[in-house]
Enzyme design. Structure first.
Site, PDB file in Angstrom:
ATOM      1  N   SER A  97       0.841  -1.195   0.000  1.00 27.40           N
ATOM      2  CA  SER A  97       0.000   0.000   0.000  1.00 27.40           C
ATOM      3  C   SER A  97       0.880   1.251   0.000  1.00 27.40           C
ATOM      4  O   SER A  97       1.732   1.421   0.878  1.00 27.40           O
ATOM      5  CB  SER A  97      -0.878   0.051   1.260  1.00 27.40           C
ATOM      6  N   HIS A 111      -1.228  -1.239  -4.298  1.00 25.37           N
ATOM      7  CA  HIS A 111      -2.489  -0.918  -3.601  1.00 25.37           C
ATOM      8  C   HIS A 111      -2.536   0.579  -3.309  1.00 25.37           C
ATOM      9  O   HIS A 111      -1.622   1.128  -2.677  1.00 25.37           O
ATOM     10  CB  HIS A 111      -2.549  -1.715  -2.297  1.00 25.37           C
ATOM     11  N   ASP A 122      -4.530   3.610  -1.648  1.00 23.59           N
ATOM     12  CA  ASP A 122      -5.551   3.893  -0.629  1.00 23.59           C
ATOM     13  C   ASP A 122      -6.130   5.293  -0.763  1.00 23.59           C
ATOM     14  O   ASP A 122      -5.523   6.275  -0.347  1.00 23.59           O
ATOM     15  CB  ASP A 122      -4.931   3.732   0.772  1.00 23.59           C
ATOM     16  N   MET A 174      -8.695   8.054   0.314  1.00 23.34           N
ATOM     17  CA  MET A 174      -9.470   8.371   1.515  1.00 23.34           C
ATOM     18  C   MET A 174     -10.039   9.786   1.409  1.00 23.34           C
ATOM     19  O   MET A 174      -9.344  10.701   0.968  1.00 23.34           O
ATOM     20  CB  MET A 174      -8.570   8.289   2.751  1.00 23.34           C
ATOM     21  N   HIS A 190      -8.288   1.211  -3.718  1.00 23.69           N
ATOM     22  CA  HIS A 190      -9.177   0.971  -2.574  1.00 23.69           C
ATOM     23  C   HIS A 190      -9.888   2.273  -2.239  1.00 23.69           C
ATOM     24  O   HIS A 190      -9.275   3.207  -1.707  1.00 23.69           O
ATOM     25  CB  HIS A 190      -8.315   0.486  -1.390  1.00 23.69           C
ATOM     26  N   MET A 250     -11.910   4.346  -0.097  1.00 18.88           N
ATOM     27  CA  MET A 250     -12.485   4.564   1.223  1.00 18.88           C
ATOM     28  C   MET A 250     -13.165   5.934   1.188  1.00 18.88           C
ATOM     29  O   MET A 250     -12.713   6.918   1.799  1.00 18.88           O
ATOM     30  CB  MET A 250     -11.392   4.498   2.302  1.00 18.88           C
ATOM     31  N   MET A 281     -11.203  -6.240   5.593  1.00 21.68           N
ATOM     32  CA  MET A 281     -10.382  -5.324   6.375  1.00 21.68           C
ATOM     33  C   MET A 281     -10.004  -5.971   7.696  1.00 21.68           C
ATOM     34  O   MET A 281     -10.888  -6.470   8.416  1.00 21.68           O
ATOM     35  CB  MET A 281     -11.137  -4.016   6.641  1.00 21.68           C
ATOM     36  N   GLY A 304      -8.390   3.720   7.570  1.00 14.38           N
ATOM     37  CA  GLY A 304      -8.020   5.130   7.731  1.00 14.38           C
ATOM     38  C   GLY A 304      -6.535   5.345   7.901  1.00 14.38           C
ATOM     39  O   GLY A 304      -6.020   6.406   7.553  1.00 14.38           O
ATOM     40  N   GLY A 363      -2.297   3.484   8.164  1.00 12.17           N
ATOM     41  CA  GLY A 363      -1.376   2.354   8.121  1.00 12.17           C
ATOM     42  C   GLY A 363      -0.821   2.115   9.514  1.00 12.17           C
ATOM     43  O   GLY A 363      -1.060   2.893  10.437  1.00 12.17           O
ATOM     44  N   ASP A 422      -6.533  -6.699   4.125  1.00  9.08           N
ATOM     45  CA  ASP A 422      -5.992  -5.344   4.138  1.00  9.08           C
ATOM     46  C   ASP A 422      -5.893  -4.802   5.559  1.00  9.08           C
ATOM     47  O   ASP A 422      -6.906  -4.509   6.197  1.00  9.08           O
ATOM     48  CB  ASP A 422      -6.904  -4.436   3.299  1.00  9.08           C
ATOM     49  N   GLY A 423      -4.640  -4.722   6.053  1.00  8.70           N
ATOM     50  CA  GLY A 423      -4.438  -4.088   7.362  1.00  8.70           C
ATOM     51  C   GLY A 423      -3.666  -4.985   8.306  1.00  8.70           C
ATOM     52  O   GLY A 423      -4.134  -6.072   8.634  1.00  8.70           O
ATOM     53  N   GLY A 424      -2.500  -4.512   8.732  1.00  9.50           N
ATOM     54  CA  GLY A 424      -1.725  -5.242   9.744  1.00  9.50           C
ATOM     55  C   GLY A 424      -1.098  -6.527   9.260  1.00  9.50           C
ATOM     56  O   GLY A 424      -0.781  -7.426  10.059  1.00  9.50           O
ATOM     57  N   GLY A 479       1.390  -2.304   4.023  1.00 10.28           N
ATOM     58  CA  GLY A 479       1.997  -0.984   3.854  1.00 10.28           C
ATOM     59  C   GLY A 479       3.260  -0.899   4.693  1.00 10.28           C
ATOM     60  O   GLY A 479       4.381  -1.045   4.190  1.00 10.28           O
ATOM     61  N   SER A 480       3.059  -0.753   6.000  1.00 14.05           N
ATOM     62  CA  SER A 480       4.225  -0.538   6.877  1.00 14.05           C
ATOM     63  C   SER A 480       5.190  -1.718   6.839  1.00 14.05           C
ATOM     64  O   SER A 480       6.413  -1.533   6.856  1.00 14.05           O
ATOM     65  CB  SER A 480       3.770  -0.262   8.312  1.00 14.05           C
TER      66      SER A 480
HETATM   67  C1  DX5 Z   1      -6.058   1.256   5.811  1.00 15.70           C
HETATM   68  C2  DX5 Z   1      -5.661   0.894   4.383  1.00 15.70           C
HETATM   69  C3  DX5 Z   1      -4.606  -0.182   4.362  1.00 15.70           C
HETATM   70  C4  DX5 Z   1      -3.309   0.249   5.066  1.00 15.70           C
HETATM   71  C5  DX5 Z   1      -2.395  -0.939   5.249  1.00 15.70           C
HETATM   72  O1  DX5 Z   1      -7.236   2.019   5.785  1.00 15.70           O
HETATM   73  O2  DX5 Z   1      -6.767   0.438   3.641  1.00 15.70           O
HETATM   74  O3  DX5 Z   1      -4.331  -0.532   3.002  1.00 15.70           O
HETATM   75  O4  DX5 Z   1      -2.658   1.225   4.300  1.00 15.70           O
HETATM   76  O5  DX5 Z   1      -1.304  -0.494   6.015  1.00 15.70           O
HETATM   77  P1  DX5 Z   1      -0.597  -1.512   7.031  1.00 15.70           P
HETATM   78  O6  DX5 Z   1      -0.143  -2.680   6.183  1.00 15.70           O
HETATM   79  O7  DX5 Z   1       0.554  -0.717   7.587  1.00 15.70           O
HETATM   80  O8  DX5 Z   1      -1.622  -1.912   8.039  1.00 15.70           O
HETATM   81 ZN    ZN Z   2      -6.297  -0.364   1.622  1.00 13.91          ZN
END
Ligand code: DX5
Ligand code: ZN
Length: 233
Positions: free
Chosen positions: A12, A37, A39, A41, A70, A72, A141, A146, A148, A177-179, A199-200
């Site tokens: 991401s 990916h 994001d 928002m 994605h 959001m 999710m 919202g 990373g 998606d997430g963590g 992402g991170s």
């Molecule tokens: C959160 C995003 C995710 C996020 C993932 O709202 O949709 O894609 O960027 O970041 P990590 O992998 O750091 O949780």
């Molecule tokens: Zn995402």
């Protein structure tokens, strides 16, 4: 985009250098990612604000894999054409973004994109049972959207298992998606997910100038996931 359920890693760009998206995308693709990916928002559907269709136009020339957008945002429908024209390959809308998700998915496909449906942690899979012919991807999710760098919500693992059973052999990707980290990736791969957004865990320790950690991070996530599915590259 031919369908296969092999493990795909989708970094991401929310965790990338916002001053250098082109360079970051070229770096993660060179270091072995499968998708990019993006994001989006709107500061309304989620408590954060990133970028819009113009960003997708700007990065499109740098994406040689697949642009997984994605959304959001709420409402979604007024922006579908702009994102489709930007060159997005997949447009994923949230079930929770409005009252007419079926119409939104129809509009995404009519605009020429693959259609994704994202479920927040609080949304069950029963709501997607009657739309399986409308989607090419379902995004589960594993954080509240919202930001990373949030903590993975383990309670979503069983949801993925049940979703995988519901999908059967339909050509529908299950995206998480997430963590996602090398520790959480195998849990979701074993449950039936095939696309892992990170992402991170991908961008940590690297930069456009020193991209090698990006490749190490992508390989670590991929290997952990493939080991859990019994498929080793
Ligand atoms: C959160 C995003 C995710 C996020 C993932 O709202 O949709 O894609 O960027 O970041 P990590 O992998 O750091 O949780
Ligand atoms: Zn995402």
């Amino acid at each position: 985009m031919t369908f296969d359920r092999s493990i795909k890693i989708a970094p991401s760009i929310l965790s990338a250098d916002f001053a250098n998206f082109g360079g970051e995308i070229r770096a993660i693709e060179a270091e072995g990612c499968d998708w990019v990916h993006v994001d989006v928002m709107d500061g309304h559907f989620v408590p954060n604000l990133t970028f819009g269709p113009q960003l997708c136009v700007a990065i499109r020339p740098h994406v040689t894999t697949l642009m997984d957008v994605h959304l959001m945002i709420s409402p979604v429908d007024p922006y579908i054409d702009a994102f489709a024209q930007s060159g997005a390959d997949i447009l994923t809308a949230h079930l929770e973004a409005g009252p007419h998700i079926h119409r939104t998915l129809q509009a995404i496909r009519a605009a020429g994109c693959k259609a994704g449906l994202a479920l927040n942690p609080g949304s069950g899979i029963d709501s997607v049972a009657d739309m399986l012919d409308m989607v090419d991807l379902i995004c589960v999710m594993t954080v509240n959207p919202g930001f990373g760098g949030q903590k993975f919500i383990h309670g979503q693992i069983d949801k993925v298992r049940r979703l995988r059973a519901m999908i059967g052999d339909r050509p529908i990707h299950i995206e998480i998606d997430g963590g996602i980290t090398p520790e959480t990736a195998p849990l979701m791969a074993a449950a039936g997910a095939d696309v892992l957004v990170a992402g991170s865990a991908v961008f940590k320790g690297g930069s456009v100038e020193t991209p090698a950690p990006y490749g190490d991070n992508i390989r670590a996530i991929r290997r952990a996931a493939e080991a859990a599915t019994g498929v080793m590259a």
